[in-house]
Design a protein around this motif. Structure first.
Motif, PDB file in Angstrom:
ATOM      1  N   GLY A 213      50.642  48.515  28.370  1.00 41.12           N
ATOM      2  CA  GLY A 213      50.886  47.528  27.326  1.00 41.12           C
ATOM      3  C   GLY A 213      51.488  46.217  27.778  1.00 41.12           C
ATOM      4  O   GLY A 213      51.958  45.426  26.946  1.00 41.12           O
ATOM      5  N   LEU A 214      51.498  45.951  29.097  1.00 49.00           N
ATOM      6  CA  LEU A 214      52.066  44.692  29.580  1.00 49.00           C
ATOM      7  C   LEU A 214      51.399  43.509  28.883  1.00 49.00           C
ATOM      8  O   LEU A 214      50.180  43.462  28.736  1.00 49.00           O
ATOM      9  N   ASP A 215      52.219  42.536  28.448  1.00 49.11           N
ATOM     10  CA  ASP A 215      51.712  41.381  27.708  1.00 49.11           C
ATOM     11  C   ASP A 215      51.565  40.124  28.558  1.00 49.11           C
ATOM     12  O   ASP A 215      50.721  39.269  28.260  1.00 49.11           O
ATOM     13  N   GLY A 216      52.412  39.960  29.571  1.00 47.91           N
ATOM     14  CA  GLY A 216      52.409  38.690  30.287  1.00 47.91           C
ATOM     15  C   GLY A 216      52.930  38.812  31.703  1.00 47.91           C
ATOM     16  O   GLY A 216      53.443  39.866  32.118  1.00 47.91           O
ATOM     17  N   LEU A 241      46.439  38.347  30.606  1.00 45.31           N
ATOM     18  CA  LEU A 241      47.873  38.347  30.371  1.00 45.31           C
ATOM     19  C   LEU A 241      48.357  36.943  30.033  1.00 45.31           C
ATOM     20  O   LEU A 241      47.852  35.958  30.588  1.00 45.31           O
ATOM     21  N   ALA A 242      49.325  36.859  29.148  1.00 46.82           N
ATOM     22  CA  ALA A 242      49.937  35.572  28.845  1.00 46.82           C
ATOM     23  C   ALA A 242      50.731  35.086  30.062  1.00 46.82           C
ATOM     24  O   ALA A 242      51.376  35.882  30.747  1.00 46.82           O
ATOM     25  N   LYS A 243      50.690  33.797  30.326  1.00 53.14           N
ATOM     26  CA  LYS A 243      51.457  33.210  31.426  1.00 53.14           C
ATOM     27  C   LYS A 243      52.819  32.765  30.903  1.00 53.14           C
ATOM     28  O   LYS A 243      52.918  32.186  29.825  1.00 53.14           O
ATOM     29  N   THR A 244      53.864  33.048  31.687  1.00 46.67           N
ATOM     30  CA  THR A 244      55.190  32.557  31.350  1.00 46.67           C
ATOM     31  C   THR A 244      55.802  31.911  32.583  1.00 46.67           C
ATOM     32  O   THR A 244      55.225  31.931  33.668  1.00 46.67           O
ATOM     33  N   GLY A 245      56.997  31.356  32.397  1.00 44.13           N
ATOM     34  CA  GLY A 245      57.669  30.743  33.528  1.00 44.13           C
ATOM     35  C   GLY A 245      59.141  30.555  33.255  1.00 44.13           C
ATOM     36  O   GLY A 245      59.567  30.380  32.104  1.00 44.13           O
ATOM     37  N   GLY A 246      59.934  30.616  34.314  1.00 46.58           N
ATOM     38  CA  GLY A 246      61.369  30.406  34.155  1.00 46.58           C
ATOM     39  C   GLY A 246      62.054  30.231  35.488  1.00 46.58           C
ATOM     40  O   GLY A 246      61.509  30.582  36.544  1.00 46.58           O
ATOM     41  N   SER A 271      53.617  24.843  25.830  1.00 43.24           N
ATOM     42  CA  SER A 271      52.389  25.453  25.313  1.00 43.24           C
ATOM     43  C   SER A 271      52.352  26.955  25.600  1.00 43.24           C
ATOM     44  O   SER A 271      51.736  27.722  24.841  1.00 43.24           O
ATOM     45  N   LEU A 272      53.012  27.384  26.672  1.00 42.61           N
ATOM     46  CA  LEU A 272      53.045  28.819  26.996  1.00 42.61           C
ATOM     47  C   LEU A 272      53.761  29.608  25.905  1.00 42.61           C
ATOM     48  O   LEU A 272      53.438  30.774  25.664  1.00 42.61           O
ATOM     49  N   LEU A 273      54.723  28.966  25.267  1.00 42.43           N
ATOM     50  CA  LEU A 273      55.498  29.637  24.222  1.00 42.43           C
ATOM     51  C   LEU A 273      54.608  30.021  23.045  1.00 42.43           C
ATOM     52  O   LEU A 273      54.756  31.099  22.463  1.00 42.43           O
ATOM     53  N   GLU A 274      53.669  29.146  22.702  1.00 42.66           N
ATOM     54  CA  GLU A 274      52.788  29.424  21.566  1.00 42.66           C
ATOM     55  C   GLU A 274      51.871  30.601  21.864  1.00 42.66           C
ATOM     56  O   GLU A 274      51.583  31.422  20.984  1.00 42.66           O
ATOM     57  N   THR A 275      51.420  30.721  23.107  1.00 44.58           N
ATOM     58  CA  THR A 275      50.594  31.867  23.495  1.00 44.58           C
ATOM     59  C   THR A 275      51.380  33.160  23.348  1.00 44.58           C
ATOM     60  O   THR A 275      50.870  34.179  22.871  1.00 44.58           O
ATOM     61  N   ARG A 278      51.685  34.218  19.749  1.00 43.36           N
ATOM     62  CA  ARG A 278      50.458  34.841  19.241  1.00 43.36           C
ATOM     63  C   ARG A 278      50.359  36.295  19.703  1.00 43.36           C
ATOM     64  O   ARG A 278      49.905  37.156  18.961  1.00 43.36           O
ATOM     65  N   ARG A 279      50.806  36.553  20.940  1.00 42.69           N
ATOM     66  CA  ARG A 279      50.817  37.932  21.441  1.00 42.69           C
ATOM     67  C   ARG A 279      51.708  38.800  20.560  1.00 42.69           C
ATOM     68  O   ARG A 279      51.373  39.932  20.213  1.00 42.69           O
ATOM     69  N   LYS A 280      52.858  38.274  20.218  1.00 39.19           N
ATOM     70  CA  LYS A 280      53.804  39.026  19.398  1.00 39.19           C
ATOM     71  C   LYS A 280      53.226  39.275  18.006  1.00 39.19           C
ATOM     72  O   LYS A 280      53.336  40.378  17.463  1.00 39.19           O
ATOM     73  N   GLU A 281      52.592  38.262  17.450  1.00 37.24           N
ATOM     74  CA  GLU A 281      52.058  38.384  16.086  1.00 37.24           C
ATOM     75  C   GLU A 281      50.920  39.391  16.004  1.00 37.24           C
ATOM     76  O   GLU A 281      50.702  40.002  14.947  1.00 37.24           O
ATOM     77  N   ARG A 282      50.187  39.587  17.118  1.00 38.20           N
ATOM     78  CA  ARG A 282      49.062  40.529  17.118  1.00 38.20           C
ATOM     79  C   ARG A 282      49.510  41.981  17.229  1.00 38.20           C
ATOM     80  O   ARG A 282      48.713  42.897  17.030  1.00 38.20           O
ATOM     81  N   ARG A 283      50.782  42.207  17.576  1.00 41.25           N
ATOM     82  CA  ARG A 283      51.235  43.567  17.767  1.00 41.25           C
ATOM     83  C   ARG A 283      51.417  44.245  16.404  1.00 41.25           C
ATOM     84  O   ARG A 283      51.963  43.664  15.480  1.00 41.25           O
ATOM     85  N   PRO A 284      50.975  45.519  16.290  1.00 42.32           N
ATOM     86  CA  PRO A 284      51.151  46.224  15.025  1.00 42.32           C
ATOM     87  C   PRO A 284      52.634  46.342  14.668  1.00 42.32           C
ATOM     88  O   PRO A 284      53.475  46.508  15.556  1.00 42.32           O
ATOM     89  N   PRO A 285      52.992  46.258  13.378  1.00 39.85           N
ATOM     90  CA  PRO A 285      54.393  46.357  12.974  1.00 39.85           C
ATOM     91  C   PRO A 285      54.951  47.755  13.203  1.00 39.85           C
ATOM     92  O   PRO A 285      54.213  48.716  13.291  1.00 39.85           O
TER      93      PRO A 285
END
Length: 285
Positions: A213-216, A241-246, A271-275, A278-285
């Motif tokens: 289930g890895l997202d990013g 996978l969603a790209k992130t950075g820090g 822009s990475l934050l919006e991706t 969307r990943r979070k919103e697609r996850r079942p509650p």
């Protein structure tokens, strides 16, 4: 509007040297639009950070960083946009924190046996009321003149495989991903360069993590080389996978790493934050 963000930061709640409020105000000073507070095994600083974020106009993403049991190298997972009220999540964090506390006296014993005059009380004081960890051991060793830098303390004594290293009980990557999802968060592989895996082994690992289930993946990171960044961009595309950075900002514990810019060239676009949203919103509650 400033377009830069930083999705990997630490406060005094774990092993950073900025209190959560100071960290957010520093983010404002640095011109960042948003930061994620991702303390190790702890969410205790998030409420403070959120309050100051609302005050100064910096979005704060509730997060956490979890260490996993991975023999080849170091594998850490970031949980972003977590629900910090999820009961099972809080219970597991308490277990992880207990494992850290149980390890500290063992490290002290090893250092004392090596001739270092160091006490657990000194390490606790160095943590300033937060969770005591290896960076605090390193700071005490440096302040007592046993080493010249925190990096030297890790390289010579307390780093993985060092003479004073003590392995703590850690959950599997699959357990960490499931835990983050239980807290309604997005699970991200942090600083993949610490996996220490060649290309021919990475695909097998990513298949395992994506199936769990890895997202990013943290593509943009302070110590990634340009070649590594390209490598992780490719893996993100291949595995959807969603790209992130820090930056992995720790304040004085990592003086060469600054918030939002890492070693000076890091740039993480908002822009990475919006991706990720969307990943979070697609996850079942």
């Amino acid at each position: 509007m400033n377009d830069r963000i930083d999705l990997h930061t630490h406060s005094t709640v774990s092993d950073g040297t900025y209190a959560p409020a100071e960290l957010v105000r520093y983010a404002k000073e640095k011109g960042l639009r948003a930061i994620a507070l991702t303390d190790h095994d702890s969410i205790d600083g998030i409420d403070e950070a959120l309050a100051v974020g609302r005050e100064v106009g910096v979005e704060v993403i509730p997060g956490v960083e979890l260490s996993t049991d991975f023999s080849e190298g170091a594998m850490h997972l970031l949980g972003l946009f977590i629900d910090r009220t999820a009961p099972s999540f809080l219970q597991r964090l308490a277990v992880f924190q207990a494992a850290r506390r149980e390890r500290n006296p063992k490290i002290i014993k090893k250092l004392q046996e090596m001739g270092f005059k160091i006490t657990e009380e000194e390490v606790t004081a160095a943590a300033g009321g937060g969770q005591a960890g290896r960076p605090h051991f390193a700071r005490v060793l440096m302040e007592k003149g046993y080493v010249h830098s925190i990096t030297e303390a890790f390289e010579k004594y307390i780093g993985d495989g060092g003479p004073a290293y003590v392995k703590k009980s850690q959950p599997s990557p699959e357990e960490c991903i499931a835990l983050i999802h239980e807290a309604k968060g997005v699970a991200v592989l942090a600083h993949p360069n610490t996996l220490r895996l060649p290309d021919d082994k990475l695909n097998g690992l990513f298949e395992r993590l994506v199936n769990a289930g890895l997202d990013g993946i943290e593509v943009y990171y302070s110590t990634h080389t340009p070649e590594e960044t390209v490598r992780y961009e490719r893996l993100a595309a291949e595995w959807n996978l969603a790209k992130t950075g820090g930056s992995d900002f720790h304040g004085k514990h990592k003086p060469q790493i600054d918030l939002g810019v890492g070693k000076g060239t890091l740039r993480v676009p908002s822009s990475l934050l919006e991706t990720l949203r969307r990943r979070k919103e697609r996850r079942p509650p």
